[in-house]
Design a protein around this motif. Structure first.
Motif, PDB file in Angstrom:
ATOM      1  N   UNK A 212      -0.361  -3.909  -8.523  1.00  0.00           N
ATOM      2  CA  UNK A 212      -0.076  -2.974  -7.430  1.00  0.00           C
ATOM      3  C   UNK A 212      -0.807  -1.649  -7.601  1.00  0.00           C
ATOM      4  N   UNK A 213      -0.696  -1.074  -8.800  1.00  0.00           N
ATOM      5  CA  UNK A 213      -1.325   0.227  -9.028  1.00  0.00           C
ATOM      6  C   UNK A 213      -2.829   0.201  -8.801  1.00  0.00           C
ATOM      7  N   UNK A 214      -3.492  -0.803  -9.359  1.00  0.00           N
ATOM      8  CA  UNK A 214      -4.944  -0.906  -9.188  1.00  0.00           C
ATOM      9  C   UNK A 214      -5.322  -1.122  -7.729  1.00  0.00           C
ATOM     10  N   UNK A 215      -4.507  -1.945  -7.037  1.00  0.00           N
ATOM     11  CA  UNK A 215      -4.780  -2.232  -5.634  1.00  0.00           C
ATOM     12  C   UNK A 215      -4.676  -0.973  -4.778  1.00  0.00           C
ATOM     13  N   UNK A 216      -3.623  -0.217  -4.992  1.00  0.00           N
ATOM     14  CA  UNK A 216      -3.426   1.014  -4.226  1.00  0.00           C
ATOM     15  C   UNK A 216      -4.482   2.062  -4.588  1.00  0.00           C
ATOM     16  N   UNK A 217      -4.820   2.126  -5.881  1.00  0.00           N
ATOM     17  CA  UNK A 217      -5.865   3.061  -6.312  1.00  0.00           C
ATOM     18  C   UNK A 217      -7.197   2.723  -5.660  1.00  0.00           C
ATOM     19  N   UNK A 218      -7.495   1.429  -5.602  1.00  0.00           N
ATOM     20  CA  UNK A 218      -8.741   0.969  -4.978  1.00  0.00           C
ATOM     21  C   UNK A 218      -8.800   1.380  -3.507  1.00  0.00           C
ATOM     22  N   UNK A 219      -7.695   1.136  -2.798  1.00  0.00           N
ATOM     23  CA  UNK A 219      -7.657   1.453  -1.373  1.00  0.00           C
ATOM     24  C   UNK A 219      -7.713   2.957  -1.141  1.00  0.00           C
ATOM     25  N   UNK A 220      -7.093   3.718  -2.045  1.00  0.00           N
ATOM     26  CA  UNK A 220      -7.074   5.168  -1.879  1.00  0.00           C
ATOM     27  C   UNK A 220      -8.349   5.865  -2.293  1.00  0.00           C
ATOM     28  N   UNK A 221      -9.226   5.173  -3.029  1.00  0.00           N
ATOM     29  CA  UNK A 221     -10.464   5.810  -3.508  1.00  0.00           C
ATOM     30  C   UNK A 221     -11.704   5.091  -2.980  1.00  0.00           C
ATOM     31  N   UNK A 222     -12.023   3.945  -3.571  1.00  0.00           N
ATOM     32  CA  UNK A 222     -13.252   3.224  -3.223  1.00  0.00           C
ATOM     33  C   UNK A 222     -13.301   2.887  -1.740  1.00  0.00           C
TER      34      UNK A 222
ATOM     35  N   UNK B 244       9.667  -5.205  -8.464  1.00  0.00           N
ATOM     36  CA  UNK B 244       8.243  -5.546  -8.508  1.00  0.00           C
ATOM     37  C   UNK B 244       7.801  -6.093  -7.163  1.00  0.00           C
ATOM     38  N   UNK B 245       8.635  -6.966  -6.584  1.00  0.00           N
ATOM     39  CA  UNK B 245       8.295  -7.547  -5.286  1.00  0.00           C
ATOM     40  C   UNK B 245       8.180  -6.503  -4.205  1.00  0.00           C
ATOM     41  N   UNK B 246       9.077  -5.491  -4.255  1.00  0.00           N
ATOM     42  CA  UNK B 246       9.013  -4.411  -3.268  1.00  0.00           C
ATOM     43  C   UNK B 246       7.675  -3.696  -3.353  1.00  0.00           C
ATOM     44  N   UNK B 247       7.272  -3.349  -4.564  1.00  0.00           N
ATOM     45  CA  UNK B 247       6.029  -2.597  -4.723  1.00  0.00           C
ATOM     46  C   UNK B 247       4.824  -3.464  -4.369  1.00  0.00           C
ATOM     47  N   UNK B 248       4.877  -4.748  -4.760  1.00  0.00           N
ATOM     48  CA  UNK B 248       3.814  -5.664  -4.355  1.00  0.00           C
ATOM     49  C   UNK B 248       3.684  -5.678  -2.839  1.00  0.00           C
ATOM     50  N   UNK B 249       4.820  -5.816  -2.191  1.00  0.00           N
ATOM     51  CA  UNK B 249       4.788  -5.901  -0.739  1.00  0.00           C
ATOM     52  C   UNK B 249       4.401  -4.575  -0.106  1.00  0.00           C
ATOM     53  N   UNK B 250       4.791  -3.469  -0.749  1.00  0.00           N
ATOM     54  CA  UNK B 250       4.363  -2.161  -0.245  1.00  0.00           C
ATOM     55  C   UNK B 250       2.844  -2.042  -0.282  1.00  0.00           C
ATOM     56  N   UNK B 251       2.246  -2.575  -1.344  1.00  0.00           N
ATOM     57  CA  UNK B 251       0.785  -2.544  -1.399  1.00  0.00           C
ATOM     58  C   UNK B 251       0.198  -3.386  -0.279  1.00  0.00           C
ATOM     59  N   UNK B 252       0.884  -4.498   0.052  1.00  0.00           N
ATOM     60  CA  UNK B 252       0.421  -5.321   1.170  1.00  0.00           C
ATOM     61  C   UNK B 252       0.630  -4.622   2.505  1.00  0.00           C
ATOM     62  N   UNK B 253       1.688  -3.800   2.582  1.00  0.00           N
ATOM     63  CA  UNK B 253       1.891  -2.998   3.794  1.00  0.00           C
ATOM     64  C   UNK B 253       0.732  -2.025   3.967  1.00  0.00           C
ATOM     65  N   UNK B 254       0.303  -1.415   2.867  1.00  0.00           N
ATOM     66  CA  UNK B 254      -0.843  -0.490   2.923  1.00  0.00           C
ATOM     67  C   UNK B 254      -2.085  -1.242   3.369  1.00  0.00           C
ATOM     68  N   UNK B 255      -2.283  -2.446   2.819  1.00  0.00           N
ATOM     69  CA  UNK B 255      -3.435  -3.253   3.210  1.00  0.00           C
ATOM     70  C   UNK B 255      -3.341  -3.640   4.684  1.00  0.00           C
ATOM     71  N   UNK B 256      -2.123  -4.022   5.122  1.00  0.00           N
ATOM     72  CA  UNK B 256      -1.945  -4.376   6.525  1.00  0.00           C
ATOM     73  C   UNK B 256      -2.251  -3.189   7.436  1.00  0.00           C
ATOM     74  N   UNK B 257      -1.869  -1.999   7.005  1.00  0.00           N
ATOM     75  CA  UNK B 257      -2.184  -0.806   7.785  1.00  0.00           C
ATOM     76  C   UNK B 257      -3.697  -0.616   7.897  1.00  0.00           C
ATOM     77  N   UNK B 258      -4.398  -0.891   6.787  1.00  0.00           N
ATOM     78  CA  UNK B 258      -5.863  -0.791   6.813  1.00  0.00           C
ATOM     79  C   UNK B 258      -6.457  -1.856   7.720  1.00  0.00           C
ATOM     80  N   UNK B 259      -5.874  -3.061   7.687  1.00  0.00           N
ATOM     81  CA  UNK B 259      -6.336  -4.134   8.572  1.00  0.00           C
ATOM     82  C   UNK B 259      -6.116  -3.744  10.027  1.00  0.00           C
TER      83      UNK B 259
END
Length: 460
Positions: free
Chosen positions: A401-411, A253-268
């Motif tokens: 994680x899923x909702x966060x990644x979905x949000x970043x990938x769509x909205x 779970x922590x890996x996927x949480x952090x992966x979502x943060x990696x995606x957010x960091x990439x967006x930042x």
């Protein structure tokens, strides 16, 4: 087994006073750690090169990812479920086996992280679209930082074992001593020797070695099942399976949480160095709010686990409610205070006025609604304290994680919504939804235990 003088009997008496006794030193420990980490950021932001703060900030998501991958970030005490459980049951022999297995696992996991972090730092940062002007400094910082992973893991595992019996004071003392060394070395290496981010990373590694030495020395001087004997280090298969049964799902779970943060960091990173620096400063401030709530999440794990080991099932609901209520109050109070004083706080990290608007955008969403994260984590902690790891993992992955990644990938990809505000809005939305589902899961899992107290651990 009698309660050690440094421990807390979590199975009898009023829950709130004992939970506060458990959490306050733990909270202070985490705050001290953050203060020392903040000192790193402040020294870098004020005395190092122009892009150094952005460089250090760009590594945060990767550092968390690596540590999460070994089930040892976010809630470190999840893996001490075994020792707390056996302590509640009065089983010194199994506590000892848990101690030696845990320390051995800390060494192995730390070595793995060191190898991966040192060898692949540049490639991982490149995948995150780290800007060319900071990637060199980021790579240097990351490689030195991961050279100290074994020491960090030994301290984290060792201090978690002490906390499993309610001893939160001595880890606080060790952390404080090592942290002072860290701050002093920061100033020497960065201000006087002009070592830039390398100096900050080296100071961190040295302080981690000091804290690891102190916690090992402490465990070696214990007189009960927590006594560490170096020649007994090794892996007990039965204990390892029990630890991993909780730790692997939590770590995944922590890996996927952090992966979502990696995606957010990439967006930042796509917004440039100024936004990167502002995000780094804001995240550091937010950390103080998070640890104030996370202490109650860790308490929920240990309190529920010990009471189940002692057959005190009637206390489970009270523990979960108390932890959630305390975390929510802490999140609301400290989160809103952080936002109200956000401008001067951000200015401490970086004197450039242009970072303030970006930092406040993040803090307004994250700090103001951080109590939702505290509720989510405490509910998860109570479920894991009951010995269930898969269900909260699935819920967290699909929810947060899923909702966060979905949000970043769509909205977030819609041009008019491609803003910092919409990016950070993904955090509170995912926390709120996931908390509601966790409450439902807790109610279902709780039915698997009797309502009345009786002493047994076979059905856990």
């Amino acid at each position: 087994m009698t309660q050690a003088k440094h421990g807390i009997d979590m199975t009898t008496g009023a829950i709130l006073p004992k939970m506060l006794k458990f959490t306050l030193p733990l909270m202070l420990s985490s705050i001290l750690q953050l203060l020392f980490n903040a000192a790193d950021v402040i020294v870098v932001g004020n005395f190092a090169s122009e892009n150094s703060l952005a460089a250090v900030g760009s590594t945060t998501a990767l550092v968390n990812l690596m540590i999460f991958a070994e089930s040892n970030m976010k809630i470190l005490t999840e893996k001490f479920y075994s020792s707390a459980h056996y302590m509640g049951a009065g089983d010194d022999q199994r506590v000892s086996r848990t101690v030696h297995t845990s320390i051995t696992l800390s060494i192995v996991s730390g070595l793995i992280m060191t190898i991966v972090g040192v060898l692949f730092a540049d490639k991982l940062l490149g995948l995150m679209d780290t800007p060319d002007e900071v990637i060199g400094l980021s790579t240097l910082y990351l490689r030195i930082y991961f050279a100290g992973m074994i020491a960090m893991m030994i301290y984290n595992f060792g201090s978690s074992l002490l906390r499993s019996k309610g001893d939160t004071k001595r880890p606080l003392y060790y952390l404080a001593f090592a942290g002072v060394i860290n701050v002093v070395l920061n100033m020497i290496f960065v201000i006087f020797f002009k070592m830039d981010v390398a100096g900050v990373a080296l100071a961190t590694v040295i302080s981690q070695c000091v804290s690891a030495f102190l916690v090992v020395r402490c465990l070696m001087k214990e007189t009960d099942g927590f006594k560490l004997i170096l020649k007994k280090l090794g892996i007990d298969k039965q204990i390892m399976i029990k630890i991993l049964r909780i730790g692997i799902p939590a770590g995944f779970q922590g890996v996927v949480f952090s992966l979502s943060n990696v995606v957010i960091q990439s967006s930042i990173n796509s917004f440039g160095p100024i936004v990167m620096a502002a995000n780094s400063a804001a995240a550091s401030i937010e950390g103080f709010v998070w640890v104030s709530m996370n202490a109650f999440s860790q308490a929920a794990i240990s309190f529920v686990s010990q009471n189940i080991g002692a057959g005190k099932y009637s206390r489970i609901n009270k523990i979960a409610f108390t932890a959630c209520a305390c975390a929510a109050v802490a999140g609301l109070v400290f989160g809103n205070l952080a936002y109200i004083f956000g401008e001067p706080l951000l200015g401490i990290y970086d004197p450039r006025p242009e970072i303030i608007p970006s930092g406040l955008t993040r803090m307004g969403l994250v700090c103001g609604l951080y109590f939702l994260c505290g509720l989510m984590d405490c509910c998860t902690g109570a479920i894991r304290g009951m010995g269930f790891a898969v269900a909260p993992t699935i819920v967290s992955l699909l929810g947060a994680c899923g909702l966060r990644l979905l949000w970043i990938g769509t909205i977030f990809q819609i041009p008019e919504y491609h803003t910092e505000f919409m990016l950070f809005l993904s955090y509170p939305l995912s926390w709120g939804i996931t908390f509601v589902v966790h409450v439902i899961c807790f109610a279902i899992m709780r039915r698997k235990f009797p309502k009345d107290d009786h002493r047994t651990i076979e059905n856990v």
